[in-house]
Design an enzyme around this catalytic site. Structure first.
Site, short mmCIF file in Angstrom:
data_model
loop_
_atom_site.label_atom_id
_atom_site.label_comp_id
_atom_site.label_asym_id
_atom_site.label_seq_id
_atom_site.Cartn_x
_atom_site.Cartn_y
_atom_site.Cartn_z
N ASP A 12 46.41 39.70 36.73
CA ASP A 12 46.64 40.81 37.66
C ASP A 12 48.08 40.70 38.17
O ASP A 12 48.87 39.90 37.67
CB ASP A 12 45.57 40.84 38.76
CG ASP A 12 45.72 39.72 39.78
OD1 ASP A 12 46.61 38.86 39.61
OD2 ASP A 12 44.94 39.70 40.75
N HIS A 13 48.39 41.51 39.19
CA HIS A 13 49.76 41.51 39.72
C HIS A 13 50.14 40.15 40.32
O HIS A 13 51.30 39.79 40.31
CB HIS A 13 49.90 42.61 40.79
CG HIS A 13 48.82 42.55 41.82
ND1 HIS A 13 47.52 42.94 41.56
CD2 HIS A 13 48.82 42.12 43.11
CE1 HIS A 13 46.78 42.77 42.63
NE2 HIS A 13 47.54 42.26 43.59
N CYS A 69 45.40 34.91 38.06
CA CYS A 69 45.50 35.79 39.24
C CYS A 69 46.12 34.95 40.35
O CYS A 69 46.68 33.89 40.10
CB CYS A 69 44.16 36.40 39.61
SG CYS A 69 42.87 35.27 40.15
N THR A 71 44.80 33.23 42.89
CA THR A 71 44.12 31.94 43.07
C THR A 71 43.45 31.42 41.81
O THR A 71 43.08 30.25 41.75
CB THR A 71 43.02 32.07 44.13
OG1 THR A 71 42.09 33.07 43.66
CG2 THR A 71 43.58 32.49 45.48
N GLY A 72 43.19 32.29 40.87
CA GLY A 72 42.37 31.96 39.70
C GLY A 72 40.88 32.13 39.97
O GLY A 72 40.07 32.12 39.04
N MET A 75 39.35 35.69 38.79
CA MET A 75 39.32 35.70 37.32
C MET A 75 38.21 34.81 36.80
O MET A 75 37.48 35.18 35.86
CB MET A 75 40.66 35.22 36.76
CG MET A 75 41.79 36.24 36.85
SD MET A 75 41.47 37.70 35.82
CE MET A 75 43.13 38.38 35.72
N HIS A 102 34.33 18.14 28.36
CA HIS A 102 32.94 18.12 28.84
C HIS A 102 32.28 19.50 28.85
O HIS A 102 31.09 19.61 28.62
CB HIS A 102 32.87 17.53 30.24
CG HIS A 102 33.17 16.07 30.29
ND1 HIS A 102 33.04 15.31 31.43
CD2 HIS A 102 33.62 15.21 29.33
CE1 HIS A 102 33.38 14.04 31.18
NE2 HIS A 102 33.75 13.96 29.91
N HIS A 137 26.89 16.36 26.23
CA HIS A 137 27.31 17.63 26.84
C HIS A 137 26.66 18.83 26.16
O HIS A 137 26.51 19.88 26.79
CB HIS A 137 28.84 17.74 26.80
CG HIS A 137 29.51 16.61 27.51
ND1 HIS A 137 29.40 16.40 28.86
CD2 HIS A 137 30.27 15.58 27.02
CE1 HIS A 137 30.07 15.30 29.19
NE2 HIS A 137 30.61 14.79 28.09
C1 RB5 Z 1 45.11 39.77 44.58
O1 RB5 Z 1 45.70 40.00 45.81
C2 RB5 Z 1 44.25 38.50 44.64
O2 RB5 Z 1 43.09 38.76 45.36
C3 RB5 Z 1 43.92 38.05 43.24
O3 RB5 Z 1 45.11 37.79 42.56
C4 RB5 Z 1 43.10 36.78 43.12
O4 RB5 Z 1 43.64 35.75 43.88
C5 RB5 Z 1 41.65 36.94 43.34
O5 RB5 Z 1 40.86 36.01 43.21
#
Ligand code: RB5
Length: 151
Positions: A12-13, A69, A71-72, A75, A102, A137
């Protein structure tokens, strides 16, 4: 890095700049990149990109997926809704290695606002060069989807 692979990328952005940096590194290492976007800094919705990448991995169009993204987290949550996907949200080389060894992760999620670019490149290398260990596993992976868990 390793033998030539087909890697699907999405961001994402919040993750687009790191995604583009990883795409360049993968291409430099001789891998084929399928870039599902996003391409700019305009605000977009991360699940759209997670699902596109995961469909490519689930359909065997790509060997692995990489999702970035802020935080990840978003996603990785989106990716793991796909029953064919095992996505690891990784912040360091150790968890990158272990999610392959694993969990046989086929998708890597990264948080561009959490880790630096050099760490992300080291994670990518560890993820792509670590083999799944199998053995005990296998039994656990077979139970990942709720309908296969023991009561
Ligand atoms: C976008 O602002 C932010 O929410 C996204 O990049 C991500 O961190 C979501 O989990």
């Amino acid at each position: 890095m390793t033998r030539s692979l087909i890697i699907a990328l999405g961001a994402d952005h919040g993750g687009v700049n790191l995604k583009n940096r990883l795409a360049a590194a993968l291409a430099d290492a001789g891998h084929q990149v399928l870039d599902f976007g996003t391409d700019g800094l305009a605000s977009v919705d991360y699940p759209d990109f997670a699902h596109a990448v995961c469909n490519a991995v689930a359909g065997t169009e790509a060997d692995y997926g990489i999702l970035v993204c802020g935080t990840g987290i978003g996603m990785s949550i989106s990716a793991n809704r796909n029953p064919a996907i095992r996505c690891g949200l990784v912040h360091d080389v150790t968890t990158a290695r272990l999610t392959r060894a694993h969990n046989n992760a086929n998708v890597l999620a990264l948080g561009a606002r959490i880790i630096g670019e050099e760490v992300a490149l080291d994670i990518l290398n560890a993820f792509l060069t670590t083999a799944y260990e199998g053995g005990r596993h296998d039994r656990r992976l077979a139970k990942l989807n709720p309908e296969h868990a023991e009561p």
